[in-house]
Design an enzyme around this catalytic site. Sequence first.
Site, PDB file in Angstrom:
ATOM      1  N   LYS A  49     -54.841 -42.487  63.732  1.00  0.00           N
ATOM      2  CA  LYS A  49     -56.143 -42.254  64.366  1.00  0.00           C
ATOM      3  C   LYS A  49     -56.279 -40.755  64.547  1.00  0.00           C
ATOM      4  O   LYS A  49     -55.367 -39.984  65.423  1.00  0.00           O
ATOM      5  CB  LYS A  49     -55.820 -42.662  65.807  1.00  0.00           C
ATOM      6  N   GLU A 101     -44.749 -35.479  71.191  1.00  0.00           N
ATOM      7  CA  GLU A 101     -44.546 -33.957  70.852  1.00  0.00           C
ATOM      8  C   GLU A 101     -45.915 -33.417  71.599  1.00  0.00           C
ATOM      9  O   GLU A 101     -46.951 -33.453  71.161  1.00  0.00           O
ATOM     10  CB  GLU A 101     -44.696 -33.359  69.545  1.00  0.00           C
ATOM     11  N   CYS A 138     -49.347 -25.622  69.782  1.00  0.00           N
ATOM     12  CA  CYS A 138     -48.471 -26.108  70.898  1.00  0.00           C
ATOM     13  C   CYS A 138     -47.216 -25.141  71.190  1.00  0.00           C
ATOM     14  O   CYS A 138     -46.918 -25.041  72.266  1.00  0.00           O
ATOM     15  CB  CYS A 138     -47.834 -27.387  70.521  1.00  0.00           C
ATOM     16  N   GLU A 175     -50.650 -24.188  79.915  1.00  0.00           N
ATOM     17  CA  GLU A 175     -51.071 -24.023  78.574  1.00  0.00           C
ATOM     18  C   GLU A 175     -52.460 -23.606  78.418  1.00  0.00           C
ATOM     19  O   GLU A 175     -53.286 -24.262  78.817  1.00  0.00           O
ATOM     20  CB  GLU A 175     -50.420 -25.439  77.790  1.00  0.00           C
TER      21      GLU A 175
END
Length: 505
Positions: free
Chosen positions: A189, A264, A298, A399
């Site tokens: 996906k 992750e 990331c 973040e």
Amino acid sequence: MSTVKDKKFETSPTIRETYQLLINGERVDSKSDETFTTYNPATGDAVAVVAKASIEDADRAVKAARAAFDSGKWKRTPIGKRSRVLNKIASIMRLRFNELVELEILDTGKALSAAQGQVMQAIEDFEFYAGAIVGHRGDVNNVPGQFFNYTQKEPVGVCAQIIPWNYPLMMAAWKVAPAIAAGCCVVLKPASLTPLTAIVLTEICHEAGLPPGVVNVIPGAGSTIGNYLVEHPEVDKVAFTGSTPIGKDIMAKASQTLKRVTLELGGKSPNIVFEDADIEAAVAGSLYGIFYNTGQSCEARSRLYVEESIYDEFMEKFTEKAKKLKLGNPFNEETHIGAIISKDQLETIDGYVQSAIADGATIVTGGKAATVEGFEDGYWYEPTIITNVNHDMKSVQEEIFGPVVVVMKFNGEKEALALANDTIYGLGSAIWTTNQARATRVANEIKAGIVMVNSPISAFPGTPFGGYKQSGFGRELCVETLDLYTETKSVLSYFGTRPLNFFNV
């Protein structure tokens, strides 16, 4: 559908205007007949119309994967032949390299150099796992008495793999390659913003000889399709790359059926520059560490800590170089920084910068959306350096996922480590020092899954990638990843001549 191209880059003639789902080896429309349009973030232009998967499509994709797995055709394929198929996938990707690069740029707005490097690593991922699977086998164990024990590795089953928008092809390769190498079947996906290269990758897998149903791709909304896959009783494993809040939600939902999970997730990675560092190398590496991929990474080193004795010299050089970074046509080889993925993400980035200003921080350079000549309808943000921050600020703790770095001074290893570890995340980290003993000490104490020493490069095929704390768990890109896609079966055999009659009846 219009595209932006640069005469120095040889574009592919095979870009399509429509892309379908791929289920059980066939290109199909959505059962609902719904579609969505993808847009080039650099221009705002439409790129392609994509079939939008429905719940019914997701179910038939899972059932196709389950039937393919249960048939045993792929999981019982000899490892040598599986390896050849993976190598053929890589070979076809090399032949279609320019097409994949062009699609990745059109979908993401990233710079040409970044797209080329990421497509190449995706190719190398398949080559790596083609070799790694050959040596991935069980063990023979010594046990007392007249017993013989061996273990064997068996594929875990049907895997739902949910891919982010920042590295669409590379992240798909990170997940698909080890899964099919291990003998699993996959429902992929991709992110709705960037589905095109994942669709083409799935087509390439079948062209290379993968049986129908082994890899299926269903673009659609994560809130519906993603959740459905996570909760589906016939899915055995979920692999997800994305934000920490969504990762937590996936973990909770997957627990209801005890699915295996690899996560992750987010990061707020520290970049520590000690006074004995090679300053030129540290400046160049720190620049790349935060502004590569437009900061939409990331493991971007978004917290920069510089020892006080060299702070002024470092910041002068770092700021000067940041101001020289070029935003512009992603297909131009001289472009350093591409577009932001969407208007929403642009506003999120600016929201963090404005919060830092409100908290009393100083914008050294950047700090606002950019206008790029010829690309006025795209989404751009200036490379931004923020100082005079403290660790309680939202811009330091959360973040941002954009070309924004916060900078602080420190004195000595102890303070550097305290600052570096003061976060809920633990994905990447970087150390700049010419003292190898210091590098080893600090690397041992940093709570992060990845430590870069005198380099801004975080991973190659074969090196483990994953995080500590709320950056997730499981390691991708390495031999150990194969363990995440296999079960270990223990077989214990008795070879004695006397029957075992422990009840003595």
